[in-house]
Design a protein around this motif. Structure first.
Motif, PDB file in Angstrom:
ATOM      1  N   HIS A 100      18.235  -5.976  -8.284  1.00  0.00           N
ATOM      2  CA  HIS A 100      19.659  -6.717  -9.213  1.00  0.00           C
ATOM      3  C   HIS A 100      20.127  -6.695 -10.332  1.00  0.00           C
ATOM      4  O   HIS A 100      20.840  -6.702 -10.639  1.00  0.00           O
ATOM      5  CB  HIS A 100      19.460  -7.944  -9.046  1.00  0.00           C
ATOM      6  CG  HIS A 100      19.360  -8.834  -7.761  1.00  0.00           C
ATOM      7  ND1 HIS A 100      20.387  -9.595  -7.344  1.00  0.00           N
ATOM      8  CD2 HIS A 100      18.288  -9.205  -7.384  1.00  0.00           C
ATOM      9  CE1 HIS A 100      19.988 -10.175  -5.405  1.00  0.00           C
ATOM     10  NE2 HIS A 100      18.353  -9.826  -6.446  1.00  0.00           N
ATOM     11  N   GLY A 101      19.272  -6.030 -11.277  1.00  0.00           N
ATOM     12  CA  GLY A 101      19.143  -5.218 -12.823  1.00  0.00           C
ATOM     13  C   GLY A 101      19.928  -6.900 -13.850  1.00  0.00           C
ATOM     14  O   GLY A 101      20.108  -6.546 -14.293  1.00  0.00           O
ATOM     15  N   GLN A 102      19.365  -7.434 -12.352  1.00  0.00           N
ATOM     16  CA  GLN A 102      18.669  -8.784 -13.520  1.00  0.00           C
ATOM     17  C   GLN A 102      17.461  -9.846 -13.182  1.00  0.00           C
ATOM     18  O   GLN A 102      16.246  -9.117 -12.443  1.00  0.00           O
ATOM     19  CB  GLN A 102      19.852 -10.066 -13.751  1.00  0.00           C
ATOM     20  CG  GLN A 102      21.168  -8.962 -13.687  1.00  0.00           C
ATOM     21  CD  GLN A 102      22.318 -10.319 -13.462  1.00  0.00           C
ATOM     22  OE1 GLN A 102      22.602 -10.866 -12.125  1.00  0.00           O
ATOM     23  NE2 GLN A 102      22.942 -10.613 -14.240  1.00  0.00           N
ATOM     24  N   VAL A 103      17.027 -10.633 -13.855  1.00  0.00           N
ATOM     25  CA  VAL A 103      15.589 -11.174 -13.557  1.00  0.00           C
ATOM     26  C   VAL A 103      16.793 -12.634 -13.646  1.00  0.00           C
ATOM     27  O   VAL A 103      17.223 -13.128 -13.956  1.00  0.00           O
ATOM     28  CB  VAL A 103      14.827 -10.877 -14.428  1.00  0.00           C
ATOM     29  CG1 VAL A 103      14.336  -9.620 -14.334  1.00  0.00           C
ATOM     30  CG2 VAL A 103      15.017 -11.671 -15.564  1.00  0.00           C
ATOM     31  N   PRO A 104      15.129 -13.717 -12.071  1.00  0.00           N
ATOM     32  CA  PRO A 104      15.611 -15.031 -12.474  1.00  0.00           C
ATOM     33  C   PRO A 104      14.978 -15.621 -14.004  1.00  0.00           C
ATOM     34  O   PRO A 104      14.172 -15.157 -13.762  1.00  0.00           O
ATOM     35  CB  PRO A 104      15.660 -15.366 -11.016  1.00  0.00           C
ATOM     36  CG  PRO A 104      14.297 -14.336 -10.303  1.00  0.00           C
ATOM     37  CD  PRO A 104      15.130 -13.121 -11.346  1.00  0.00           C
ATOM     38  N   ASP A 105      15.467 -16.552 -13.953  1.00  0.00           N
ATOM     39  CA  ASP A 105      14.872 -17.554 -14.908  1.00  0.00           C
ATOM     40  C   ASP A 105      13.537 -18.320 -14.907  1.00  0.00           C
ATOM     41  O   ASP A 105      13.661 -18.552 -13.405  1.00  0.00           O
ATOM     42  CB  ASP A 105      15.583 -18.392 -15.796  1.00  0.00           C
ATOM     43  CG  ASP A 105      15.205 -19.070 -16.515  1.00  0.00           C
ATOM     44  OD1 ASP A 105      14.357 -19.195 -17.091  1.00  0.00           O
ATOM     45  OD2 ASP A 105      15.478 -20.104 -17.349  1.00  0.00           O
ATOM     46  N   LEU A 106      12.232 -17.746 -14.555  1.00  0.00           N
ATOM     47  CA  LEU A 106      11.286 -18.111 -14.129  1.00  0.00           C
ATOM     48  C   LEU A 106      10.375 -19.390 -14.998  1.00  0.00           C
ATOM     49  O   LEU A 106       9.422 -19.083 -14.822  1.00  0.00           O
ATOM     50  CB  LEU A 106      10.398 -17.367 -14.228  1.00  0.00           C
ATOM     51  CG  LEU A 106      11.116 -15.677 -12.730  1.00  0.00           C
ATOM     52  CD1 LEU A 106       9.930 -14.695 -12.863  1.00  0.00           C
ATOM     53  CD2 LEU A 106      11.410 -16.395 -11.478  1.00  0.00           C
ATOM     54  N   ASP A 107      10.960 -20.386 -15.557  1.00  0.00           N
ATOM     55  CA  ASP A 107      10.702 -20.963 -16.560  1.00  0.00           C
ATOM     56  C   ASP A 107      10.517 -21.654 -16.323  1.00  0.00           C
ATOM     57  O   ASP A 107      10.237 -22.199 -14.591  1.00  0.00           O
ATOM     58  CB  ASP A 107      11.683 -22.325 -16.524  1.00  0.00           C
ATOM     59  CG  ASP A 107      11.587 -22.763 -18.473  1.00  0.00           C
ATOM     60  OD1 ASP A 107      10.606 -23.778 -17.738  1.00  0.00           O
ATOM     61  OD2 ASP A 107      11.967 -22.186 -19.564  1.00  0.00           O
ATOM     62  N   PRO A 108       8.378 -21.632 -16.919  1.00  0.00           N
ATOM     63  CA  PRO A 108       7.655 -22.493 -15.575  1.00  0.00           C
ATOM     64  C   PRO A 108       7.871 -23.792 -14.800  1.00  0.00           C
ATOM     65  O   PRO A 108       8.070 -24.777 -13.817  1.00  0.00           O
ATOM     66  CB  PRO A 108       5.907 -22.763 -16.478  1.00  0.00           C
ATOM     67  CG  PRO A 108       6.633 -21.712 -17.216  1.00  0.00           C
ATOM     68  CD  PRO A 108       7.430 -21.411 -17.512  1.00  0.00           C
ATOM     69  N   GLU A 109       8.701 -24.780 -15.957  1.00  0.00           N
ATOM     70  CA  GLU A 109       9.611 -25.900 -15.364  1.00  0.00           C
ATOM     71  C   GLU A 109      10.360 -25.807 -14.106  1.00  0.00           C
ATOM     72  O   GLU A 109      10.673 -26.415 -14.108  1.00  0.00           O
ATOM     73  CB  GLU A 109      10.049 -26.587 -16.807  1.00  0.00           C
ATOM     74  CG  GLU A 109       9.119 -26.627 -17.944  1.00  0.00           C
ATOM     75  CD  GLU A 109       8.536 -28.123 -17.728  1.00  0.00           C
ATOM     76  OE1 GLU A 109       8.252 -28.833 -16.082  1.00  0.00           O
ATOM     77  OE2 GLU A 109       7.801 -29.136 -18.564  1.00  0.00           O
ATOM     78  N   LEU A 110      11.030 -24.661 -14.396  1.00  0.00           N
ATOM     79  CA  LEU A 110      11.851 -24.242 -12.845  1.00  0.00           C
ATOM     80  C   LEU A 110      10.622 -24.429 -11.253  1.00  0.00           C
ATOM     81  O   LEU A 110      11.587 -24.365 -10.751  1.00  0.00           O
ATOM     82  CB  LEU A 110      12.941 -23.664 -12.704  1.00  0.00           C
ATOM     83  CG  LEU A 110      13.849 -23.778 -14.639  1.00  0.00           C
ATOM     84  CD1 LEU A 110      15.089 -22.315 -14.942  1.00  0.00           C
ATOM     85  CD2 LEU A 110      14.434 -24.651 -14.039  1.00  0.00           C
ATOM     86  N   LEU A 111       9.760 -23.500 -11.510  1.00  0.00           N
ATOM     87  CA  LEU A 111       9.465 -23.350 -10.648  1.00  0.00           C
ATOM     88  C   LEU A 111       8.585 -23.690  -9.786  1.00  0.00           C
ATOM     89  O   LEU A 111       7.295 -24.424 -11.235  1.00  0.00           O
ATOM     90  CB  LEU A 111       8.291 -21.663 -10.548  1.00  0.00           C
ATOM     91  CG  LEU A 111       9.259 -20.384 -10.986  1.00  0.00           C
ATOM     92  CD1 LEU A 111       8.234 -19.144 -11.157  1.00  0.00           C
ATOM     93  CD2 LEU A 111       9.415 -19.979  -9.431  1.00  0.00           C
ATOM     94  N   ARG A 112       8.294 -24.069  -8.726  1.00  0.00           N
ATOM     95  CA  ARG A 112       7.356 -25.192  -7.798  1.00  0.00           C
ATOM     96  C   ARG A 112       6.892 -24.163  -7.492  1.00  0.00           C
ATOM     97  O   ARG A 112       6.684 -23.501  -6.216  1.00  0.00           O
ATOM     98  CB  ARG A 112       8.382 -26.325  -7.551  1.00  0.00           C
ATOM     99  CG  ARG A 112       9.132 -27.429  -8.289  1.00  0.00           C
ATOM    100  CD  ARG A 112       9.724 -28.057  -7.849  1.00  0.00           C
ATOM    101  NE  ARG A 112      10.256 -29.287  -9.051  1.00  0.00           N
ATOM    102  CZ  ARG A 112       9.391 -30.951  -9.292  1.00  0.00           C
ATOM    103  NH1 ARG A 112       8.529 -30.732  -8.826  1.00  0.00           N
ATOM    104  NH2 ARG A 112      10.113 -30.887 -10.043  1.00  0.00           N
ATOM    105  N   TRP A 113       5.413 -24.841  -7.309  1.00  0.00           N
ATOM    106  CA  TRP A 113       4.266 -23.868  -6.779  1.00  0.00           C
ATOM    107  C   TRP A 113       3.467 -25.318  -5.436  1.00  0.00           C
ATOM    108  O   TRP A 113       2.981 -26.707  -5.714  1.00  0.00           O
ATOM    109  CB  TRP A 113       3.469 -23.615  -7.406  1.00  0.00           C
ATOM    110  CG  TRP A 113       2.120 -22.815  -7.698  1.00  0.00           C
ATOM    111  CD1 TRP A 113       1.791 -21.414  -6.353  1.00  0.00           C
ATOM    112  CD2 TRP A 113       0.690 -23.161  -7.742  1.00  0.00           C
ATOM    113  NE1 TRP A 113       0.691 -21.446  -6.315  1.00  0.00           N
ATOM    114  CE2 TRP A 113       0.217 -21.891  -7.589  1.00  0.00           C
ATOM    115  CE3 TRP A 113       0.341 -23.947  -8.855  1.00  0.00           C
ATOM    116  CZ2 TRP A 113      -1.112 -21.906  -7.738  1.00  0.00           C
ATOM    117  CZ3 TRP A 113      -0.930 -24.071  -9.478  1.00  0.00           C
ATOM    118  CH2 TRP A 113      -1.551 -22.863  -8.401  1.00  0.00           C
TER     119      TRP A 113
END
Length: 249
Positions: A100-113
């Motif tokens: 993509h030439g970009q990265v998604p915002d991987l803020d730990p508050e946004l990522l569920r595991w």
């Protein structure tokens, strides 16, 4: 001169799935219901509260890995669990940067595991927000690997050198996967971009020296050889499993 043609960062990140299972990042709300965020997993354990299905998600994950591989001690399982999660995070971020030439915002508050899932780790991004490739280090090393390493050292007394060696090894593995995909799809420039970005990431003091610069063989061991029948990994610093010290099993 060969030019890279990027695909826009779409709301579902569907293009990443073509790179392989470690690159998949699901979006939205998990169908099985709320899952803990990675921010919650990195935090100190606390008593179960409303919605706390797993109690301490990190401990839950390490215990699940320990049972799955028959780890003889908790820190071996902690090492394996950390390397698996590091590989997922590097894959998502570096794959996005290449495609993509970009990265998604991987803020730990946004990522569920889902700590109860198999491998590769099941991750869900609740909101897709684009960030520049220059934020790649911040998105993974600073945003995730630093607090993940701290959490595992606190709980299991795992060596920092071992954990950063795992992170370097996981990054090198991501580059190899991207390079295979790029060559298989007639896009060698994508593999070159992955190598260039990874070289910059590996220059950070946390990661510098974790791999041999010529062979990318790691300079530490993840301890997987201690798992029954585990042997040594392909990039291990050991040629064969070390023999235990006298009096130690």
């Amino acid at each position: 001169m060969v030019l890279l043609v990027f695909v826009d960062l779409d709301p579902q990140l569907t293009a990443l799935g073509a790179l392989g299972g470690f690159f998949v990042l699901r979006t939205g709300v998990p169908p099985r219901g709320p899952l803990p965020t990675l921010a919650r997993a990195y935090a100190r354990p606390r008593a179960d509260g409303p919605g706390e299905v797993y109690g301490d998600p990190m401990t839950f994950r390490v215990e699940k890995v320990a049972k799955s591989i028959g780890a003889p001690e908790a820190r071996v399982a902690a090492s394996v669990a950390q390397q698996g999660l590091a590989a997922r995070l590097w894959s998502i971020a570096l794959g996005s940067a290449v495609v993509h030439g970009q990265v998604p915002d991987l803020d730990p508050e946004l990522l569920r595991w889902d700590p109860d899932a198999g491998a590769p780790d099941d991750l869900w991004l609740t909101e897709v927000r684009a960030r520049p490739v220059s934020d790649l280090d911040e998105a993974v090393r600073a945003g995730h690997l630093v607090p993940l390493s701290a959490a595992l050292r606190d709980r299991y007394r795992v060596s920092p050198g071992l954990l950063w060696g795992n992170a370097g090894s996981a990054l090198a593995g991501t580059v190899r996967q991207l390079d295979r995909w790029a060559r298989g799809h007639g896009q060698p420039e994508a593999g070159e971009r992955a190598r260039t970005l990874a070289a910059a990431l590996l220059a950070h003091p946390d990661l510098a020296g974790t791999l041999d610069p010529r062979t990318l063989r790691r300079r530490s061991c993840c301890l997987y050889y201690r798992v029954p029948g585990g042997g040594v990994c392909g990039d291990c610093c050991f040629e064969r499993p070390p023999r235990p010290a006298p009096g130690r099993s």
